[in-house]
Structure formats: structure tokens, C-alpha cells
Design an enzyme around this catalytic site. Sequence first.
Site, PDB file in Angstrom:
ATOM      1  N   LYS A   7       3.121 -21.479  38.806  1.00 55.85           N
ATOM      2  CA  LYS A   7       4.115 -22.545  39.353  1.00 55.85           C
ATOM      3  C   LYS A   7       4.051 -23.223  38.369  1.00 55.85           C
ATOM      4  O   LYS A   7       4.021 -22.890  37.279  1.00 55.85           O
ATOM      5  CB  LYS A   7       3.368 -22.943  40.575  1.00 55.85           C
ATOM      6  CG  LYS A   7       3.355 -21.729  41.698  1.00 55.85           C
ATOM      7  CD  LYS A   7       3.115 -22.341  43.085  1.00 55.85           C
ATOM      8  CE  LYS A   7       2.802 -21.122  44.019  1.00 55.85           C
ATOM      9  NZ  LYS A   7       2.791 -21.526  45.651  1.00 55.85           N
ATOM     10  N   HIS A  42      11.532 -17.007  45.535  1.00 57.81           N
ATOM     11  CA  HIS A  42      10.511 -17.294  45.961  1.00 57.81           C
ATOM     12  C   HIS A  42      10.931 -18.306  46.960  1.00 57.81           C
ATOM     13  O   HIS A  42      11.668 -19.316  46.740  1.00 57.81           O
ATOM     14  CB  HIS A  42       9.734 -17.940  44.776  1.00 57.81           C
ATOM     15  CG  HIS A  42       8.251 -18.460  45.271  1.00 57.81           C
ATOM     16  ND1 HIS A  42       7.952 -19.619  45.857  1.00 57.81           N
ATOM     17  CD2 HIS A  42       7.041 -17.656  44.884  1.00 57.81           C
ATOM     18  CE1 HIS A  42       6.728 -19.516  46.110  1.00 57.81           C
ATOM     19  NE2 HIS A  42       5.920 -18.667  45.564  1.00 57.81           N
ATOM     20  N   GLU A  49       9.578 -20.971  47.579  1.00 59.95           N
ATOM     21  CA  GLU A  49       9.826 -22.672  47.028  1.00 59.95           C
ATOM     22  C   GLU A  49      11.134 -22.787  46.497  1.00 59.95           C
ATOM     23  O   GLU A  49      11.926 -23.937  46.544  1.00 59.95           O
ATOM     24  CB  GLU A  49       8.700 -22.879  45.949  1.00 59.95           C
ATOM     25  CG  GLU A  49       7.315 -23.176  46.835  1.00 59.95           C
ATOM     26  CD  GLU A  49       6.149 -22.639  45.865  1.00 59.95           C
ATOM     27  OE1 GLU A  49       6.196 -22.695  44.713  1.00 59.95           O
ATOM     28  OE2 GLU A  49       5.161 -22.580  46.765  1.00 59.95           O
ATOM     29  N   GLU A  74       5.979 -12.613  51.361  1.00 58.47           N
ATOM     30  CA  GLU A  74       5.132 -13.950  51.461  1.00 58.47           C
ATOM     31  C   GLU A  74       5.517 -14.545  52.425  1.00 58.47           C
ATOM     32  O   GLU A  74       6.567 -15.335  52.568  1.00 58.47           O
ATOM     33  CB  GLU A  74       5.816 -14.626  50.180  1.00 58.47           C
ATOM     34  CG  GLU A  74       5.428 -13.893  48.654  1.00 58.47           C
ATOM     35  CD  GLU A  74       5.079 -14.872  47.745  1.00 58.47           C
ATOM     36  OE1 GLU A  74       3.797 -14.945  47.098  1.00 58.47           O
ATOM     37  OE2 GLU A  74       5.725 -15.683  47.344  1.00 58.47           O
ATOM     38  N   SER A 104      -1.658 -17.103  49.976  1.00 63.57           N
ATOM     39  CA  SER A 104      -3.228 -17.416  50.251  1.00 63.57           C
ATOM     40  C   SER A 104      -4.188 -16.416  49.844  1.00 63.57           C
ATOM     41  O   SER A 104      -5.309 -16.215  50.576  1.00 63.57           O
ATOM     42  CB  SER A 104      -3.616 -18.316  51.411  1.00 63.57           C
ATOM     43  OG  SER A 104      -2.804 -19.693  51.461  1.00 63.57           O
TER      44      SER A 104
HETATM   45  C1  PEP Z   1       3.009 -17.927  45.480  1.00 57.09           C
HETATM   46  O1  PEP Z   1       3.388 -19.123  45.428  1.00 57.09           O
HETATM   47  O2  PEP Z   1       3.634 -16.974  45.549  1.00 57.09           O
HETATM   48  C2  PEP Z   1       1.644 -17.853  46.422  1.00 57.09           C
HETATM   49  C3  PEP Z   1       1.449 -16.529  46.722  1.00 57.09           C
HETATM   50  O3  PEP Z   1       0.889 -18.994  46.628  1.00 57.09           O
HETATM   51  P1  PEP Z   1      -0.597 -19.104  47.112  1.00 57.09           P
HETATM   52  O4  PEP Z   1      -1.353 -17.756  46.625  1.00 57.09           O
HETATM   53  O5  PEP Z   1      -0.946 -20.256  46.354  1.00 57.09           O
HETATM   54  O6  PEP Z   1      -0.401 -19.099  48.461  1.00 57.09           O
END
Ligand code: PEP
Length: 250
Positions: A11, A95, A97, A167, A212
Site C-alpha cells: 500500500k 483492490h 480500496e 478479499e 488480515s
Molecule cells: C490488502 O490490502 O490487500 C490486505 C489484505 O490487507 P490486510 O492484510 O492488511 O488486511
Amino acid sequence: MRRKFVAGNWKMNGSLESANALVKALVASVGSSPAADVVICPPFIHLHSVAGLVKDSGISLGAQNLSDQEAGAYTGEVSGAMLKDVGCEYVIIGHSERRSLYGEDDALVCKKFLHARVHGLTPILCVGESLEERESGAMEAVIASQIDAVLAAAGVEALCDSVIAYEPVWAIGTGMTATPEQAQEVHAFIRSRIAAVDAAAAAKVRILYGGSANADNAATLFAQPDIDGGLIGGAALKAEDFVTICEAAA
Ligand code: PEP
């Protein structure tokens, strides 16, 4: 047998100095022929420097985003050709985000997916539902529409030559990991959705879990039959944790 795959999404974190230190530690620990595919996705600004450090190592380079355009008056954008030129093999597309903070819809995700492939980059295509969508029973419909959009735009072969990352939005950066059973259920759903079009292609596509995942839970998640590795955010910023996750995939 699908080879496991672990990608680190850094990120918007790290200075040039800290990025170089992290990648040096990873190269030293991961070795030249890891038992899983290992990819790191630093911020654009560090790609060139990191590319030099991962050269001839067992770690491949990916970007976190790309433009849907070839070249020209697109201030602030980075094209697929530029990513390839600097040494990227992979690029994260869609993603959550990008979808939620920058308004990327399925149409733009599909354009980026196609643009990446034109330039020989392998997309890591992210899909996933919000907590509200899960709780309202819309989870499968949301994920199906995200997958179907790319299937329609690029075809099943292209989709299955890429890597898919499931995700759940509610698990990203929150510490609320999906249970292995919850994740497996969705991974199996994604695979079956693709299998309805082409069973052989669905059997070979790698589907990563992201949200996570960490050094403690990676092995249990990766032991699920349809989980082929992970897309790792926060835990990819600590060399020791990311190496443990790569080992869990081996
Ligand atoms: C991600 O941003 O793709 C992600 C999985 O983040 P995190 O592992 O911090 O949840």
C-alpha cells in the site's frame, strides 16, 4: 496441483530506505527458489529501486494499480508499458480500496485488466463483499457480478491465466479475518462460477485469500482446498511475518 502464491501489498507505506531494507531482508530469507510464488507490490515510487534488489532472487515484482490508458495526457497515471519496463510481472487490479476510495467500477476494472494483459502483466484481480452486502445476503451476487464482468470482457482463459484474490472488505486491515471455513466457502463459489464456463480452466486458476491474514493464521487458511495462497497487506510490511506466511504456503 496448483502452486501456492503469496503476494505482499505494501500500500502507501515506506520510505526509500525502509523499502530497500525490507526487500533486502526478504531476499535473504526467501532464497532463490521458494516453494511458492512470492510477489511484492511496493508503491510505484519504489518499484525501480526494488526491481534492482529482487533481480535474480526468488521474488517477483508487482504494482498496486495501473492506468487503463496507453500513454499521453493522463496526469498522475502509470501505464502497463511503464510497469513492464521497470520490471513488474504482476499488477493488482480492483483492490477494494481502489473501488471504494477512487470510484473504480467493474467497467474500469475490466479495462485495466485488458490493458495489463496487452503488456504481458499478470493481473491479481481482487473481488469481495462489504459487511453490509454479506449481512444482507447479497455476498454471492456481488462476487458473481465482479467475476462475470471480467469473464465477459476478457474471457475465461484470460481470467484463469490471472490470479484472483478474494478479499472480504470487512476483513481488510481490520484484524477481522474470515474464518478458514468462511473463506473456503467463497473460494469454492468463485471456482464453481468459473467452472460453469470452463471446468478445466477453473481447476487451474489460483484464488488467494486476503484480509488480515497474518503469520499465525496463514497456515490454516492455506490448508483449505480452494485457497491457493494469500494477498497480504499489513503483515507484508514486517519481513519476519511475511517470510513466515511464505513458509506456510510452501
Ligand atoms: C490488502 O490490502 O490487500 C490486505 C489484505 O490487507 P490486510 O492484510 O492488511 O488486511
